[in-house]
Design an enzyme around this catalytic site. Structure first.
Site, PDB file in Angstrom:
ATOM      1  N   CYS A 317     151.618 -13.340  -1.237  1.00 46.52           N
ATOM      2  CA  CYS A 317     151.830 -12.162  -2.102  1.00 46.52           C
ATOM      3  C   CYS A 317     152.453 -11.085  -1.225  1.00 46.52           C
ATOM      4  O   CYS A 317     151.772 -10.164  -0.774  1.00 46.52           O
ATOM      5  CB  CYS A 317     150.523 -11.689  -2.709  1.00 46.52           C
ATOM      6  SG  CYS A 317     149.520 -12.981  -3.484  1.00 46.52           S
ATOM      7  N   PRO A 320     154.935  -5.096  -0.630  1.00 47.35           N
ATOM      8  CA  PRO A 320     156.332  -4.719  -0.391  1.00 47.35           C
ATOM      9  C   PRO A 320     156.912  -5.175   0.954  1.00 47.35           C
ATOM     10  O   PRO A 320     158.042  -4.832   1.274  1.00 47.35           O
ATOM     11  CB  PRO A 320     156.285  -3.192  -0.453  1.00 47.35           C
ATOM     12  CG  PRO A 320     154.923  -2.858   0.064  1.00 47.35           C
ATOM     13  CD  PRO A 320     154.012  -3.949  -0.422  1.00 47.35           C
ATOM     14  N   GLY A 321     156.122  -5.894   1.770  1.00 48.92           N
ATOM     15  CA  GLY A 321     156.727  -6.511   2.943  1.00 48.92           C
ATOM     16  C   GLY A 321     156.267  -6.017   4.291  1.00 48.92           C
ATOM     17  O   GLY A 321     156.753  -6.512   5.318  1.00 48.92           O
ATOM     18  N   ASP A 371     155.451 -17.181  -8.869  1.00 54.11           N
ATOM     19  CA  ASP A 371     154.034 -16.920  -9.048  1.00 54.11           C
ATOM     20  C   ASP A 371     153.271 -17.605  -7.922  1.00 54.11           C
ATOM     21  O   ASP A 371     153.336 -18.829  -7.760  1.00 54.11           O
ATOM     22  CB  ASP A 371     153.582 -17.475 -10.406  1.00 54.11           C
ATOM     23  CG  ASP A 371     152.161 -17.055 -10.768  1.00 54.11           C
ATOM     24  OD1 ASP A 371     151.358 -16.796  -9.854  1.00 54.11           O
ATOM     25  OD2 ASP A 371     151.851 -16.991 -11.980  1.00 54.11           O
ATOM     26  N   ASP A 389     147.230 -12.002   0.769  1.00 52.74           N
ATOM     27  CA  ASP A 389     146.941 -10.572   0.598  1.00 52.74           C
ATOM     28  C   ASP A 389     146.999 -10.298  -0.901  1.00 52.74           C
ATOM     29  O   ASP A 389     148.003  -9.855  -1.426  1.00 52.74           O
ATOM     30  CB  ASP A 389     147.963  -9.745   1.372  1.00 52.74           C
ATOM     31  CG  ASP A 389     147.725  -8.253   1.244  1.00 52.74           C
ATOM     32  OD1 ASP A 389     146.611  -7.853   0.869  1.00 52.74           O
ATOM     33  OD2 ASP A 389     148.677  -7.479   1.506  1.00 52.74           O
ATOM     34  N   CYS A 442     142.688  -4.908  -0.142  1.00 51.43           N
ATOM     35  CA  CYS A 442     142.542  -3.486   0.186  1.00 51.43           C
ATOM     36  C   CYS A 442     141.447  -2.914  -0.721  1.00 51.43           C
ATOM     37  O   CYS A 442     141.655  -1.957  -1.463  1.00 51.43           O
ATOM     38  CB  CYS A 442     143.848  -2.736  -0.006  1.00 51.43           C
ATOM     39  SG  CYS A 442     143.768  -1.032   0.620  1.00 51.43           S
TER      40      CYS A 442
END
Length: 520
Positions: A317, A320-321, A371, A389, A442
């Site tokens: 996942c 944003p990198g 996915d 993540d 998180c």
């Protein structure tokens, strides 16, 4: 629009004259009236406001009306209004601070009007929150805050709202923050959740959830005050140096200082980090130290844990990198290639942007919009290191995303838990025998951390739990000193303990199920 504010004294408001002849309120409780508080009629107040306040209002409306992310919309709005320097600092505190304090501000404002706040137009309510925050939290003189906020109301919501804004803020300005807390906060012994919710400006359900999270992860539940307070402290800006592309000397010359924990971290004192050449060129970026540490645990800490071959890594996942980029930096020296999977096309583009400079330096990163739940079936047992993540409630990042505490609902956790389990299962299927899986969230919520990992171990008999604490230490700075990583084997970071987002890390090794059954 008109509104009759409540009279706290139950009688008529007395008026007095100050030395300059301006009318101001009589009694406001023990402290008496604030000196210099002007009760000029709205027509006598300014008709416009400052660019910094206008920028804060526009960003607030984007967040409340469009569900925009505060950290994304605000820099653009500041630039459009050309707000810089001290004015930008003022606007930043006003915007982010009023978002964090929204619950407490609403409790005060509710005492100043005779109708539910839900009956007030949302744009006017946003104006009132900004005005109240200036008075109660920023030390702006009440008369100045009221005058500027009435001017803001005239400019953005029309003259009809100015009378309401003026009347309500007059009431707010009659008491200090401490005096208001005595009025709106119940005694702790009567209702502790409500006491904490208003005092620290969090929804009550989040207060309860975080207290339970502390207990579940082996910490003293009485730390809840410190944890909630940490969410209201403006977080420092942490930079990450892309491995091999930037160093401390370069960033120190730009004004950054060494970070606290991560070997690739630097602390930025304030202002736009995009002005740093290394950040502008993609050789460094903004990334919380907690996020860095959990990525480095897999990129570096797994070296002594993973079995050969070790040449195919997966970020399940990836958007944003930020974590993908740290993996990419380590992959160069490990002669490994990375597959970065992201469900949404626009987030795939963000991943590609994050790793672009590392790809130029030799990292092999393949992005795939797909996915993550299907990757295990498409690429069974193909990867030696897998980062899962997973999407989560984000309760660990409330200090960085102050708006999120007001958007989230307890029911959100149910759907997320199912998604997290399915992604975990996909990660296990995609991992080769002897490979390492890093499960990351998180959020400290037990339903997203301990419960998911416990259920995964029941479903997958081929998983061996590893001590994540040693893997975390592999990414620490040499001068980081001792770090409290709990009792293991999992690691839960905390804002009030580590100064990071509340990242959770669990490490597993996939073993041969036949060997495991024989050993048992």
């Amino acid at each position: 629009m008109s509104e009759k504010p409540k009279d706290f004294r139950g009688g008529h408001t007395q008026r007095h004259r100050n030395e300059q002849g301006h009318e101001r309120s009589g009694s406001r409780g023990r402290g008496g009236p604030r000196k210099g508080y002007s009760r000029n009629r709205p027509s006598e107040r300014r008709r416009h406001t400052t660019p910094s306040r206008l920028a804060a209002y526009e960003a607030t409306r984007r967040v409340s009306n469009e569900d925009a992310y505060a950290n994304i919309v605000f820099p653009t709005i500041l630039r459009r209004h050309r707000v810089e320097g001290r004015d930008a600092a003022f606007a930043t505190e006003l915007f982010y601070g009023s978002l964090r304090a929204q619950g407490r501000l609403d409790a005060v404002l509710a005492e100043c009007v005779d109708r539910p706040l839900t009956k007030i137009d949302s744009s006017v309510l946003d104006v009132l929150r900004l005005g109240a925050y200036q008075m109660l939290d920023m030390g702006v003189a009440p008369h100045a805050a009221a005058s500027e906020t009435v001017g803001l109301a005239r400019e953005v919501t029309g003259a009809g709202s100015a009378s309401l804004v003026n009347a309500v803020l007059r009431r707010v300005g009659e008491r200090s923050r401490e005096e208001w807390l005595e009025i709106v906060v119940p005694p702790r012994e009567e209702n502790e959740d409500r006491f904490l919710a208003i005092t620290h400006s969090h929804p009550e359900w989040i207060v309860r959830a975080l207290r339970e999270a502390l207990k579940a992860h082996g910490r003293d539940p009485r730390e809840i005050d410190a944890l909630l307070a940490a969410h209201n402290d403006a977080p420092s800006v942490s930079l990450v140096m892309r491995p091999g592309l930037a160093d401390e000397t370069e960033l120190s010359e730009a004004g950054a200082t060494p970070g606290r924990w991560s070997m690739f971290s630097m602390a930025w004192p304030g202002g736009d980090p995009g002005t740093i050449p290394a950040v502008d060129e993609g050789r460094a970026a903004v990334q919380d130290e907690g996020s860095q540490l959990v990525a480095l645990a897999l990129a570096l800490g797994a070296d002594a844990l993973v079995s050969e071959p070790d040449h195919h890594w997966l970020d399940l996942c990836s958007g944003p990198g930020g974590k993908t980029a740290l993996l990419a930096g380590a992959s160069i020296t490990h002669d490994a290639e990375i597959m970065a999977v992201e469900l949404q096309e626009h987030r795939t583009r963000l991943v590609e942007r994050s790793v672009a400079t590392l790809v130029e330096a030799g990292a092999e990163v393949e992005t795939l919009t797909a996915d993550g739940r299907e990757i295990g079936e498409r690429f069974p047992e193909q990867f030696s290191r897998v980062l899962a993540d997973v999407p989560c409630s984000g309760l660990g990042a409330l200090r960085r995303r102050p708006e999120s505490r007001w958007r989230k609902k307890p029911g959100d956790l149910g759907g997320l838990a199912r998604l997290q389990r399915e992604l975990f299962d996909s990660a296990v299927r995609a991992t080769q025998i002897g490979g390492i899986i890093a499960y990351v969230t998180c959020s400290p919520h037990a339903n997203e951390t301990l419960l998911v990992t416990k259920e995964a171990q029941r479903r997958h008999k081929d998983l061996e739990v590893l001590d994540a604490r040693e893997a975390i230490r592999a990414g620490l700075r040499g001068d980081a000193g001792d770090i409290d990583l709990g009792q293991g084997p999992f690691v839960q970071l905390w804002p009030h303990i580590h100064g990071t987002d509340a990242m959770f890390l669990a490490l597993f090794r996939k073993v041969d199920p036949d060997t495991t059954s024989q050993a048992r």
